[in-house]
Design a protein around this motif. Structure first.
Motif, PDB file in Angstrom:
ATOM      1  N   SER A   1      45.135 -54.206  -9.785  1.00 51.93           N
ATOM      2  CA  SER A   1      44.225 -53.222  -8.448  1.00 51.93           C
ATOM      3  C   SER A   1      45.455 -52.749  -7.673  1.00 51.93           C
ATOM      4  CB  SER A   1      43.543 -54.248  -7.915  1.00 51.93           C
ATOM      5  OG  SER A   1      44.142 -55.233  -7.030  1.00 51.93           O
ATOM      6  N   LYS A   2      46.461 -53.485  -7.579  1.00 50.21           N
ATOM      7  CA  LYS A   2      47.592 -52.693  -6.683  1.00 50.21           C
ATOM      8  C   LYS A   2      48.126 -51.688  -7.532  1.00 50.21           C
ATOM      9  CE  LYS A   2      48.824 -56.571  -3.735  1.00 50.21           C
ATOM     10  NZ  LYS A   2      50.069 -57.356  -3.110  1.00 50.21           N
ATOM     11  N   LYS A   3      48.300 -51.764  -8.802  1.00 50.59           N
ATOM     12  CA  LYS A   3      49.007 -50.538  -9.543  1.00 50.59           C
ATOM     13  C   LYS A   3      47.992 -49.361  -9.634  1.00 50.59           C
ATOM     14  CE  LYS A   3      51.494 -53.200 -12.864  1.00 50.59           C
ATOM     15  NZ  LYS A   3      51.938 -53.833 -14.277  1.00 50.59           N
ATOM     16  N   LEU A   4      46.777 -49.809  -9.750  1.00 53.55           N
ATOM     17  CA  LEU A   4      45.574 -48.627  -9.810  1.00 53.55           C
ATOM     18  C   LEU A   4      45.299 -47.993  -8.444  1.00 53.55           C
ATOM     19  CD1 LEU A   4      43.069 -50.355 -12.286  1.00 53.55           C
ATOM     20  CD2 LEU A   4      44.700 -48.426 -12.614  1.00 53.55           C
ATOM     21  N   GLY A   5      46.024 -48.646  -7.290  1.00 55.91           N
ATOM     22  CA  GLY A   5      45.749 -48.172  -6.041  1.00 55.91           C
ATOM     23  C   GLY A   5      44.568 -48.588  -5.441  1.00 55.91           C
ATOM     24  N   ILE A   6      43.758 -49.784  -6.075  1.00 59.28           N
ATOM     25  CA  ILE A   6      42.418 -50.126  -5.507  1.00 59.28           C
ATOM     26  C   ILE A   6      42.351 -51.358  -4.680  1.00 59.28           C
ATOM     27  CG2 ILE A   6      41.241 -48.692  -7.115  1.00 59.28           C
ATOM     28  CD1 ILE A   6      40.728 -51.524  -8.583  1.00 59.28           C
ATOM     29  N   TYR A   7      43.590 -52.073  -4.645  1.00 60.32           N
ATOM     30  CA  TYR A   7      43.652 -53.142  -3.921  1.00 60.32           C
ATOM     31  C   TYR A   7      43.067 -53.168  -2.415  1.00 60.32           C
ATOM     32  CZ  TYR A   7      45.576 -57.509  -1.494  1.00 60.32           C
ATOM     33  OH  TYR A   7      45.927 -58.294  -0.806  1.00 60.32           O
ATOM     34  N   ASP A   8      43.302 -52.212  -1.841  1.00 52.73           N
ATOM     35  CA  ASP A   8      42.978 -52.053  -0.410  1.00 52.73           C
ATOM     36  C   ASP A   8      42.610 -50.559  -0.116  1.00 52.73           C
ATOM     37  OD1 ASP A   8      42.216 -52.277   2.487  1.00 52.73           O
ATOM     38  OD2 ASP A   8      44.195 -52.616   2.944  1.00 52.73           O
ATOM     39  N   GLN A   9      41.484 -50.013  -0.635  1.00 50.92           N
ATOM     40  CA  GLN A   9      41.254 -48.648  -0.596  1.00 50.92           C
ATOM     41  C   GLN A   9      41.008 -48.074   0.868  1.00 50.92           C
ATOM     42  OE1 GLN A   9      37.822 -48.921  -3.543  1.00 50.92           O
ATOM     43  NE2 GLN A   9      38.972 -47.173  -4.673  1.00 50.92           N
ATOM     44  N   ILE A  10      40.492 -48.695   1.674  1.00 44.81           N
ATOM     45  CA  ILE A  10      40.210 -47.915   2.909  1.00 44.81           C
ATOM     46  C   ILE A  10      41.241 -48.662   4.065  1.00 44.81           C
ATOM     47  CG2 ILE A  10      37.899 -47.106   2.437  1.00 44.81           C
ATOM     48  CD1 ILE A  10      36.778 -49.574   3.967  1.00 44.81           C
ATOM     49  N   SER A  11      42.306 -49.367   3.583  1.00 46.05           N
ATOM     50  CA  SER A  11      43.304 -49.739   4.583  1.00 46.05           C
ATOM     51  C   SER A  11      42.834 -50.785   5.556  1.00 46.05           C
ATOM     52  CB  SER A  11      44.196 -48.458   5.305  1.00 46.05           C
ATOM     53  OG  SER A  11      44.729 -47.653   4.167  1.00 46.05           O
ATOM     54  N   LEU A  12      41.825 -51.689   5.166  1.00 46.11           N
ATOM     55  CA  LEU A  12      41.613 -52.839   6.103  1.00 46.11           C
ATOM     56  C   LEU A  12      42.715 -53.988   6.230  1.00 46.11           C
ATOM     57  CD1 LEU A  12      37.995 -52.825   5.153  1.00 46.11           C
ATOM     58  CD2 LEU A  12      38.808 -51.935   7.285  1.00 46.11           C
ATOM     59  N   ASP A  13      43.506 -54.014   5.313  1.00 47.20           N
ATOM     60  CA  ASP A  13      44.500 -54.976   5.325  1.00 47.20           C
ATOM     61  C   ASP A  13      45.756 -54.421   6.098  1.00 47.20           C
ATOM     62  OD1 ASP A  13      46.034 -57.111   4.692  1.00 47.20           O
ATOM     63  OD2 ASP A  13      46.619 -56.771   2.573  1.00 47.20           O
TER      64      ASP A  13
END
Length: 183
Positions: free
Chosen positions: A78-90
């Protein structure tokens, strides 16, 4: 009581209330004498939310399970695909989380969410309901929650909640973000 320090920043399964089906997956990023702060990860290996969990409800913590191995691989993907935190909540930086050094983790999070006026969810002692809403005000031993129904968005009358009755508090989650945006 479980020694939380040894689990800091490790991918874990955290079980609550002696229930093998009631657990969170993620990382403990901070703790104090009453609560631990956990970064929750969903089944797809993506950031889910932050959970503040009362230490006395934690019944077991597991590491290095087959399930966590799969989740760990999902996190990498998910990090490689850029979907780990799509809307920058982390966005929590635990080093600057609380200006009030004498305050508890619970008080810091309550104050932060009160000032940001965002939707949170609460689970309380001896209550199976999950409460969604905004923190209306904070007193020494209580908070006042402006509850909303997470399905109909109906607003209810403000409720007074003892801080000592809070067993868990979820904030900065995708579902809460969407609920906040809709409401």
């Amino acid at each position: 009581m479980i020694e939380l320090k040894s689990f800091m920043n490790k991918l874990i399964e955290l079980y609550i209330n002696d229930d093998e089906y009631n657990f969170f997956v993620g990382y403990i990023i901070d703790y104090d004498f009453e609560f631990c702060l956990m970064k929750s990860i969903d089944k797809n290996g993506c950031f889910s939310s932050y959970q503040l969990i009362r230490n006395s409800t934690i019944s077991n913590i597991e590491i290095d399970t087959d399930y966590l191995e799969v989740i760990g691989k999902c996190i990498e993907i998910s990090k490689k695909l850029g979907i780990y935190d799509q809307i920058s909540l982390d966005t929590i930086n635990k080093n600057i989380l609380c200006d009030m050094k004498s305050s508890s983790l619970l008080d810091c999070i309550l104050q932060k969410e009160f000032l940001e006026k965002t939707v949170i969810s609460l689970c309380l002692k001896n209550d199976d309901d999950v409460y969604f809403g905004y923190i209306g005000s904070i007193e020494e031993s209580y908070i006042y929650l402006n509850p909303i129904d997470d399905l109909s968005l109906q607003e209810y009358e403000k409720i007074k909640i003892l801080k000592s009755d809070i067993e868990s508090l979820e904030f900065k989650g995708l579902n809460l973000y969407l609920l906040n945006a809709i409401y």
